[in-house]
Design a protein around this motif. Structure first.
Motif, short mmCIF file in Angstrom:
data_model
loop_
_atom_site.label_atom_id
_atom_site.label_comp_id
_atom_site.label_asym_id
_atom_site.label_seq_id
_atom_site.Cartn_x
_atom_site.Cartn_y
_atom_site.Cartn_z
N ALA A 27 0.84 -1.20 0.00
CA ALA A 27 0.00 0.00 0.00
C ALA A 27 0.87 1.25 0.00
CB ALA A 27 -0.92 0.00 1.21
N ALA A 28 1.95 1.20 0.77
CA ALA A 28 2.88 2.34 0.83
C ALA A 28 3.56 2.58 -0.52
CB ALA A 28 3.94 2.10 1.91
N GLU A 29 3.63 1.53 -1.34
CA GLU A 29 4.19 1.66 -2.69
C GLU A 29 3.18 2.26 -3.66
OE1 GLU A 29 7.25 0.65 -4.19
OE2 GLU A 29 8.09 0.47 -2.17
N GLY A 30 1.95 2.45 -3.20
CA GLY A 30 0.92 3.04 -4.05
C GLY A 30 0.09 2.03 -4.81
N MET A 31 0.08 0.78 -4.34
CA MET A 31 -0.66 -0.26 -5.04
C MET A 31 -2.10 -0.36 -4.55
SD MET A 31 2.07 -3.39 -5.53
CE MET A 31 1.25 -3.93 -7.05
N THR A 32 -2.98 -0.80 -5.43
CA THR A 32 -4.34 -1.18 -5.05
C THR A 32 -4.28 -2.62 -4.54
OG1 THR A 32 -5.41 0.26 -6.67
CG2 THR A 32 -6.64 -1.69 -5.97
N LEU A 33 -5.05 -2.92 -3.49
CA LEU A 33 -4.93 -4.21 -2.82
C LEU A 33 -6.21 -5.02 -2.88
CD1 LEU A 33 -3.15 -3.07 0.49
CD2 LEU A 33 -2.06 -3.84 -1.63
N MET A 34 -6.05 -6.32 -3.11
CA MET A 34 -7.09 -7.30 -2.85
C MET A 34 -6.55 -8.20 -1.75
SD MET A 34 -9.99 -8.86 -3.20
CE MET A 34 -10.87 -8.62 -4.75
N ALA A 44 -10.35 -7.12 8.25
CA ALA A 44 -10.90 -5.77 8.35
C ALA A 44 -9.89 -4.82 8.99
CB ALA A 44 -12.19 -5.79 9.16
N ASP A 45 -9.16 -5.30 9.99
CA ASP A 45 -8.16 -4.47 10.66
C ASP A 45 -7.03 -4.10 9.71
OD1 ASP A 45 -9.62 -4.56 12.99
OD2 ASP A 45 -8.36 -6.08 13.96
N THR A 46 -6.59 -5.07 8.90
CA THR A 46 -5.53 -4.78 7.94
C THR A 46 -6.00 -3.73 6.94
OG1 THR A 46 -4.62 -7.03 8.13
CG2 THR A 46 -3.99 -5.76 6.19
N ALA A 47 -7.20 -3.89 6.44
CA ALA A 47 -7.74 -2.92 5.48
C ALA A 47 -7.79 -1.53 6.08
CB ALA A 47 -9.13 -3.36 5.02
N ALA A 48 -8.18 -1.44 7.36
CA ALA A 48 -8.28 -0.14 8.02
C ALA A 48 -6.91 0.50 8.20
CB ALA A 48 -8.96 -0.31 9.38
N LYS A 54 -6.56 2.01 -2.08
CA LYS A 54 -7.81 1.34 -2.44
C LYS A 54 -7.68 -0.12 -2.04
CE LYS A 54 -10.94 0.16 -6.23
NZ LYS A 54 -11.24 0.30 -7.67
N VAL A 55 -8.62 -0.62 -1.23
CA VAL A 55 -8.54 -1.98 -0.71
C VAL A 55 -9.87 -2.70 -0.89
CG1 VAL A 55 -8.07 -3.42 1.30
CG2 VAL A 55 -6.88 -1.23 1.05
N LEU A 56 -9.79 -3.89 -1.47
CA LEU A 56 -10.91 -4.82 -1.48
C LEU A 56 -10.53 -6.01 -0.60
CD1 LEU A 56 -11.86 -4.94 -5.27
CD2 LEU A 56 -12.80 -3.45 -3.49
#
Length: 273
Positions: A27-34, A44-48, A54-56
Motif C-alpha cells: 500500500a505504501a508503494e501506491g498499489m491497489t490491494l485485494m 478488516a483491521d488490515t484494510a483499516a 484502495k482496498v478490497l
C-alpha cells in the motif's frame, strides 16, 4: 518490477503477521490491494490500517479451489488486472512426523501447498495474458530448506511449496514470460504462526499430543526472539524490484544451507537441534 505504484497486488493470509505487513508495505508503494484471509476481523483491521490505498477484501480459504477461483474472478473482474500475487497464507503444526494423522497432513497440505497451487492455476494464466511485468511471491519459510526435529509435517508442505515456486519460475522463464517469482523463506518472525489452531477447521479439532505441545513451546520461543514482519515485507518488496528468486531473512541461513549441501553430498544426515 521497477514500478509498483498504480498497480494491483493480491495478498492471501493478509489478516495478520507477514501477510498484513506485506499488504501495508505494498500500500505504501501506491498499489491497489485485494486482501484475502479466513479471519474476518483481522482482514478488516488490515484494510483499516492501509491508509488511503484502495482496498478490497475477500474471505477466502485458499485450500478450497472454488474459493480461490472466486477470488481471482473478482480481482480481474473488478480491478482489471493483477501485477503482484503474494501467496502468503500458511498454517503450522508441530510434533513427530509419525504422530501426525491424515487430518493433520490434509490441513497443512491444503493451506500451505494447495493454496499456492490453486492460486498459480487461477491467477498466473491471466497474468501471463496481460503481457505486463508481474511478480509472484510465495511465502515458503526456512522450513522449506531445513527439516528440523519436531516440524516434519510442516516441513513436508514447505519443501513442496519451494519446489512449486522453483518449477513455476523455471516454466515462466522457459515460456519467455515477463512474470518473475520469489520464494520468501523467513525464519523466526514475530507472528501468530504458533497459534494456527485458531483457524483449524472445526471438524479437525483434536487433543494435542505431548510432542506437539513441546513443538509449540519451541516455536513460541523462536517467534518471541524473531524479527518483525515489517522487515520481511521490506525484503519481499526489494526482491520484487530486484527480481530475486530466493530471499533469506538472516545471513546465517545461507551458511547453514551451504553446510547442509556439503553434508548431504557426503551421504550423511544434516543434524539440527
Amino acid at each position: 518490477m521497477r514500478e509498483l505504484a498504480g498497480k494491483v497486488a493480491v495478498v492471501t493470509g493478509a489478516g495478520s503477521g507477514i501477510g498484513r505487513a506485506l499488504a501495508l508495505r505494498l500500500a505504501a508503494e501506491g498499489m491497489t490491494l485485494m486482501l484475502a484471509d479466513v479471519d474476518h476481523r483481522g482482514l478488516a483491521d488490515t484494510a483499516a490500517l492501509a491508509g488511503d490505498a484502495k482496498v478490497l477484501t475477500q474471505i477466502t480459504d485458499v485450500s478450497a479451489a472454488t474459493e480461490v477461483a472466486h477470488l481471482a474472478n473478482r480481482c480481474f473482474g473488478e480491478l482489471g488486472a493483477v501485477h503482484v500475487l503474494c501467496n502468503n497464507a500458511g498454517v503450522y503444526q508441530g510434533g513427530h512426523i509419525w504422530t501426525r494423522g491424515q487430518e493433520d497432513f490434509d490441513w497443512l497440505l491444503g493451506v500451505n501447498l494447495r493454496g499456492v497451487l490453486h492460486a498459480i492455476h487461477e491467477f498466473v494464466p491471466r497474468m501471463i495474458e496481460q503481457d505486463t511485468e508481474g511478480h509472484i511471491v510465495n511465502t515458503v519459510s526456512v522450513a522449506g530448506l531445513f527439516a528440523v526435529p519436531g516440524s516434519g509435517a510442516y516441513a513436508v508442505t514447505k519443501h513442496a511449496a519451494l519446489a512449486a515456486s522453483q518449477a513455476l519460475a523455471q516454466d515462466l522463464a522457459a515460456a519467455g514470460s515477463k512474470l518473475r517469482v520469489t520464494a520468501l523463506c523467513p525464519g523466526a518472525v514475530r507472528t501468530r504462526i504458533g497459534e494456527s489452531d485458531r483457524v483449524r477447521p472445526p471438524g479437525l479439532a483434536h487433543t494435542p499430543t505431548q510432542d506437539e505441545v513441546d513443538a509449540r513451546a519451541a516455536i513460541d520461543r523462536a517467534v518471541a526472539g524473531g524479527i518483525e514482519p515489517s522487515e520481511v515485507a521490506d525484503l519481499a518488496v526489494a526482491a520484487i524490484h530486484e527480481e530475486r528468486f530466493l530471499v533469506l531473512t538472516d545471513p546465517k541461513y545461507a551458511e547453514r544451507l551451504r553446510r547442509q549441501t556439503e553434508t548431504l553430498l557426503t551421504g550423511s544426515l544434516p543434524l539440527y537441534q
